[in-house]
Scaffold this active site. Structure first.
Site: not given
Length: 435
Positions: A227, A243
């Site tokens: 990420e 997410k």
């Protein structure tokens, strides 16, 4: 400034091994690494860097003379400051690792997307012959610091402790205190051998997008993160929050049809927009990419990207003040979620959920979210101790058992690294926590 084409050489893990052997032979600090998708390259390696504890505000600071511009024949990265910043909440009296550590380098080795290695420096010295040999002639290290390989004996987190945290979060959501929060737990372990060998195995076997490695006298951080927390190139800021998660064995299309995963992602996108908006030109914040399904080691993720133009005079320190800790590992509203998480989680986070990355006077700044990250340290008796944090976003639709399984899914690719190796020195053992 200088840049030299070295040519095709070893893979990133093998070059790291050769650099580690070179550093040991020369009695200089160990190498550091960024591997995956960093600064438009496949890898950025620092041949040797002294990474020391520093004040948090100085982790990614640049010299006072500011950015440097190069001509077409100049280095693309050249050097800069590489480091990490730990998660800032619920800090123990004696943290296992420093809260912030970094080091300056004026030399990097860049692996371009076509598989060619380059030597780059902010100075003028040509590439040393032994450094070029480490890149071009790298072979499995038969002796030296990586000969011992690595092993980790993992102890899983307590399942009921995580369940209580999730249930308390759900109660807070029902009461309107928060809309979403990322409840985390951690595996702990005993380790031996070399953390750099662990990292080399991790990047060669799982190929994470935002992997990073640093070490010092304090220990080591091996981040196998997928990420991007934030990047700054010119005046453009970007953040790509993750997410929504499914195990790799599942149909990835299920992420886009999951009410829970989509809601989780969209709420965090709004939070990122707010964070970047605090330091952005008015009207410049935009969502470039929304709800894209991407693969990561062992799992599928939903990923979105938010971009903005920074206001005049805004520094990397200002961006961190506005956006750190990362939105995807906190919750909505952010400040209330952070406060409540310190009550719901059974352990501190440490470097996990912080950030690791680099800032360059030429290339800008790129920082990951320090998930899938193993911290290596020592206890008071000198034994090797380590930790691996895992967690997930809780929404009103969350089920505690499903959230626990998501934690296991996220840890699986790291816990399995030892199983892929042969011999007694390559172990990564643990059982699913049920107590």
């Amino acid at each position: 400034m200088r840049m030299e084409r070295l040519g095709r050489g070893g893979t990133v893990d093998r070059v790291l091994g050769a650099l580690a052997a070179r550093a040991a032979n020369l009695a200089i600090p160990a190498p550091a690494a960024l591997s995956g998708e960093w600064f438009g390259a496949a890898a950025v390696l620092v041949p040797s860097v002294s990474v020391e504890s520093v004040p948090s505000a100085e982790v990614f600071s640049l010299p006072a003379d500011g950015p440097v511009s190069c001509g077409d024949d100049g280095p693309l990265i050249g050097g800069g400051r590489i480091g990490y910043l730990a998660y800032p909440d619920r800090i123990p009296e004696h943290p296992a690792l420093p809260l912030a550590a970094s080091g300056w380098t004026d030399t990097v080795l860049r692996l371009d997307l076509d598989g060619c290695w380059w030597y780059e420096t902010l100075g003028t010295a040509p590439c040393p012959d032994d450094l070029a040999s480490a890149v071009l002639d790298s072979t499995p290290v038969a002796s030296g610091r990586m000969a011992s390989d690595w092993h980790i004996e993992w102890t899983p987190p307590v399942r009921e402790e995580h369940r209580r945290g999730v249930e308390r979060c759900l109660d807070a959501i029902r009461a309107g205190e928060v809309y979403q929060a990322c409840v985390c737990t951690r595996f702990t372990g005993r380790w031996g051998g070399d953390p750099l060998a662990f990292f080399a195995d991790g990047i060669s076997r799982t190929a994470p997008a935002r992997a990073a490695y640093l070490e010092g006298s304090w220990g080591a951080v091996a981040s196998l993160s997928p990420e991007l927390f934030v990047s700054l190139h010119g005046d453009t800021m970007r953040s790509s929050p993750i997410k929504g998660t499914l195990p790799r064995s599942a149909d990835p299309a299920g992420l886009r049809t999951s009410v829970k995963d989509v809601a989780e992602n969209v709420m965090i996108v709004d939070l990122v927009r707010n964070d970047l908006g605090r330091v952005a030109e008015t009207g410049s914040v935009e969502v470039e990419d929304l709800l894209t399904v991407r693969s990561a080691p062992g799992v599928w993720h939903l990923v979105s990207t938010v971009a903005a133009t920074r206001r005049s005079g805004v520094t990397v320190a200002d961006i961190l003040d506005a956006a750190f800790p990362p939105a995807s590992v906190t919750g909505c509203p952010k400040l209330r979620a952070r406060t409540l998480l310190t009550r719901w989680e059974g352990s501190t986070r440490g470097v996990y959920c912080g950030t690791v990355g680099m800032t360059s006077p030429i290339a800008g700044t790129e920082l990951n979210v320090a998930i899938r990250t193993v911290e290596f340290g020592h206890d008071d008796a000198g034994n090797g101790v380590c930790a691996l944090g895992v967690g997930g976003g809780i929404t009103i639709d969350s089920d505690p058992d499903t959230e626990w399984q998501e934690c296991l899914d996220k840890a699986a690719s790291i816990l399995a690294l030892g199983d892929a190796r042969t011999g007694p020195q390559h172990t990564s053992r643990g059982r699913e926590g049920s107590s």
